[in-house]
Design an enzyme around this catalytic site. Sequence first.
Site, PDB file in Angstrom:
ATOM      1  N   LYS A 160     129.832 -35.717  61.522  1.00  0.00           N
ATOM      2  CA  LYS A 160     131.159 -35.027  61.564  1.00  0.00           C
ATOM      3  C   LYS A 160     130.287 -33.954  61.318  1.00  0.00           C
ATOM      4  CE  LYS A 160     133.860 -36.025  57.155  1.00  0.00           C
ATOM      5  NZ  LYS A 160     135.183 -36.170  57.604  1.00  0.00           N
TER       6      LYS A 160
ATOM      7  N   LYS B 118     132.533 -29.767  55.150  1.00  0.00           N
ATOM      8  CA  LYS B 118     132.288 -28.819  54.518  1.00  0.00           C
ATOM      9  C   LYS B 118     131.180 -28.426  53.789  1.00  0.00           C
ATOM     10  CE  LYS B 118     137.410 -27.735  54.530  1.00  0.00           C
ATOM     11  NZ  LYS B 118     138.486 -28.171  53.750  1.00  0.00           N
TER      12      LYS B 118
ATOM     13  N   LYS C 299     131.708 -40.407  49.719  1.00  0.00           N
ATOM     14  CA  LYS C 299     131.869 -39.777  49.004  1.00  0.00           C
ATOM     15  C   LYS C 299     131.276 -40.266  47.791  1.00  0.00           C
ATOM     16  CE  LYS C 299     135.124 -35.935  50.307  1.00  0.00           C
ATOM     17  NZ  LYS C 299     136.225 -34.914  50.145  1.00  0.00           N
TER      18      LYS C 299
HETATM   19  P1  AMP Z   1     139.510 -30.578  55.024  1.00  0.00           P
HETATM   20  O1  AMP Z   1     138.461 -30.317  55.417  1.00  0.00           O
HETATM   21  O2  AMP Z   1     139.155 -32.525  54.577  1.00  0.00           O
HETATM   22  O3  AMP Z   1     140.766 -30.524  53.934  1.00  0.00           O
HETATM   23  O4  AMP Z   1     139.950 -31.459  56.533  1.00  0.00           O
HETATM   24  C1  AMP Z   1     141.309 -30.790  56.458  1.00  0.00           C
HETATM   25  C2  AMP Z   1     141.900 -30.875  58.262  1.00  0.00           C
HETATM   26  O5  AMP Z   1     140.379 -30.635  59.112  1.00  0.00           O
HETATM   27  C3  AMP Z   1     141.792 -32.768  58.261  1.00  0.00           C
HETATM   28  O6  AMP Z   1     142.767 -33.195  58.643  1.00  0.00           O
HETATM   29  C4  AMP Z   1     140.978 -33.467  58.602  1.00  0.00           C
HETATM   30  O7  AMP Z   1     141.302 -34.394  58.882  1.00  0.00           O
HETATM   31  C5  AMP Z   1     140.158 -32.309  60.027  1.00  0.00           C
HETATM   32  N1  AMP Z   1     138.995 -32.331  59.906  1.00  0.00           N
HETATM   33  C6  AMP Z   1     138.228 -31.916  59.392  1.00  0.00           C
HETATM   34  N2  AMP Z   1     137.158 -32.832  59.648  1.00  0.00           N
HETATM   35  C7  AMP Z   1     136.965 -32.083  60.795  1.00  0.00           C
HETATM   36  C8  AMP Z   1     135.968 -32.340  62.038  1.00  0.00           C
HETATM   37  N3  AMP Z   1     134.690 -32.639  62.011  1.00  0.00           N
HETATM   38  N4  AMP Z   1     136.592 -32.791  62.934  1.00  0.00           N
HETATM   39  C9  AMP Z   1     137.877 -32.728  63.088  1.00  0.00           C
HETATM   40  N5  AMP Z   1     139.043 -32.832  62.473  1.00  0.00           N
HETATM   41  C10 AMP Z   1     138.419 -32.731  61.645  1.00  0.00           C
END
Ligand code: AMP
Length: 344
Positions: A206, A209, A114
């Site tokens: 991956k 967002k 990041k």
């Molecule tokens: P975040 O958007 O970073 O707050 O992620 C929220 C949850 O979604 C966390 O448990 C992440 O590990 C999961 N997550 C985010 N991106 C992915 C992805 N591409 N595949 C699987 N899980 C994800």
Amino acid sequence: MELKQRVFSGVQPTGNLHLGNYLGAIKKFVALQEHHDCLFCVVDLHAITVWQDPGELARSTREVTAAFLAAGIDPKQQIIFNQSQVPGHAELAWIFNCVARLGWLNRMTQFKEKAGKHRENASVGLYAYPNLMAADILVYRATHVPVGADQKQHLELARDIAQKFNTDFAEPIAKAGFEDGFFPLPEPLITGPATRVMSLRDGSKKMSKSEPSEMSRINLSDDADAIAKKIRKAKTDPEPLPSELDGLDGRPEAENLVCIYAAIAEIAPEQVLGDFGGGSFSAFKQALVELTVEKISPITNEMNKLMANPGDIDEVLADGSDRANQIAEPIYRKVKEIVGFVVR
Ligand code: AMP
Ligand code: TRP
């Protein structure tokens, strides 16, 4: 003293909730609530580790809450809240800033990704973020944490922090009557075929967002047409689908679509290949479009309905925050006593 099982997880309100968030995290939350006491947190303190437009942050906080509700989490049985309404997170994080070592944080790959080349310009919060994440979990003495694979390293750090706190303060902890340490070592729950959903444009990245290309991800706000277009245009390779799992080796885009199908249908990837192996991608993609629309569109519609009444969402968050605080406060008070702060 037997420690009660408790589930905690967090999702950042940073816009563009996507299929990876749903399959890797939110869908698991829904299943876990059947047999566990759970806290599901919209982690707004984490979000501001990179700049957020204030109006957009508030909207996004409500949107993640709406996604939890629309996916089927029961806000009466479980606790849905936003992090900044419970002071214990930030307070315990400070203590953990003093427990965690620089060397530990220096290893965090997410910070490196990041911060990128502009490390000197990254916020201090972005660097200390894993300490806050440990505090999120441990201020409830939570034992189980469902997350996607990208959070594994942060969870290991949370365990290291819990362990070091238990060791550093072993004497006051024992005196206070906690025989097995004060904090549990929280267990990551990273299971199933969709722990790392990949970009639809590039199977080596991956789904995220922040990726600029909208075609790389299916947003929970996408309508049926957008879902269909993105899946039809998803990158694949010229070979037909294999019938066995090892036929997916070296074919990350094909593997990703098969795993997405498996996770949504709640079947094993082997079974997906049993049904579609040998066939063309276009037939498989058509089936994937139908399945995704069938399962995701009702959630999207419900989210839109909920978002029309932001006051109701705010009430869910206020009620959840009150209940979360009732759990966190006595735990944080104990921590202060253990550390040696004078309390009243
Ligand atoms: P975040 O958007 O970073 O707050 O992620 C929220 C949850 O979604 C966390 O448990 C992440 O590990 C999961 N997550 C985010 N991106 C992915 C992805 N591409 N595949 C699987 N899980 C994800
Ligand atoms: N760091 C997690 C992410 O980016 C979100 C998060 C914050 C979290 N605190 C947490 C997840 C505590 C699990 C437990 O996805």
